[in-house]
Design an enzyme around this catalytic site. Sequence first.
Site, short mmCIF file in Angstrom:
data_model
loop_
_atom_site.label_atom_id
_atom_site.label_comp_id
_atom_site.label_asym_id
_atom_site.label_seq_id
_atom_site.Cartn_x
_atom_site.Cartn_y
_atom_site.Cartn_z
N ASP A 105 9.32 4.19 -7.68
CA ASP A 105 9.46 5.34 -8.60
C ASP A 105 10.91 5.51 -9.02
O ASP A 105 11.83 5.07 -8.33
CB ASP A 105 9.06 6.65 -7.89
CG ASP A 105 7.64 6.62 -7.37
OD1 ASP A 105 6.82 5.90 -7.95
OD2 ASP A 105 7.39 7.33 -6.39
N1 URA Z 1 5.50 5.14 -2.45
C1 URA Z 1 5.90 6.11 -3.27
O1 URA Z 1 5.44 7.22 -3.20
N2 URA Z 1 6.87 5.80 -4.18
C2 URA Z 1 7.43 4.60 -4.29
O2 URA Z 1 8.31 4.40 -5.12
C3 URA Z 1 7.00 3.60 -3.41
C4 URA Z 1 6.02 3.90 -2.50
#
Ligand code: URA
Length: 284
Positions: A105
């Site tokens: 993310d």
């Molecule tokens: N899990 C999440 O919530 N975000 C990420 O970026 C990777 C794994």
Amino acid sequence: MLERLQKIISAAGITSRRASEELILNGEVTVNGVVVSELGSKADPDKDVITVSGKQLRVSEKRVYILLNKPTGYITALKDSQGRKLVTDLLNGVPERVYPVGRLDYNTEGLLLLTNDGEWANRLMHPRHEVEKEYHVRVRGKIVDQQLRLMADGIELEDGKTAPAVVSLIKDGELNDWISVAIHEGRNRQVRRMCEAVSLSVVRLKRIRYGTLSIGTLKSGQFRYLSEAEARELIDGPQKTAAGKIASGSKERPRVNHVQKRISQSPQPKAGVSKRGAGEIKTK
Ligand code: URA
């Protein structure tokens, strides 16, 4: 040799096999000047002229494997309509057209792999081969063992129950606790959603390990190339030498045992929570 078009495109490092199929279905691919929009069509990468979105495919680019320590505030994509910074902006001096293996993310930091080897990326992302990924999560407030237990056992999310995870408390802070969460699946925002499901508010999320690879001492925003042995080990597991010793591609040892060791060191019971038998936790 004739090969399926989606395989040729992903092997050339344009994108993953699945995304290559989309490109074909969208009429973005031509072979010798003719649009080919049927899946399963074949071509010879050595003889045919193949274009993707108007650009001719270069099939013989050197394969590279990159480990980046992604900072927050970068998007894991090759372009962004909102003009946000891209993870590839951090790859100064990398001439190959690499793309991310999976995603982190915008606000997640840590270990991100990039490559131009579509087959390698497919192997890593295929649900059958899902490699274990470990995250360190800083959460607001104090955790109770029941929250960890629920995450470890599997949690019902809107897209189904999560597979069992390895979860442990790694730092008991004044205002925030840190936990480690190791999962095999790769669902969208999975760790954040698992935390939300047990009412944990995520302050910081960092991926620190991907299978046999650890982020190590790489600083935020820095990257390094993986050796071929490291890249191979990630999909095939540690190689045995003739003498039966483990030959690791990296200097660091595979971390799987390390994580498993932590399972047995389950978090210390805290005030208001007492422990009964192994694996069982009782709230007073
Ligand atoms: N899990 C999440 O919530 N975000 C990420 O970026 C990777 C794994």
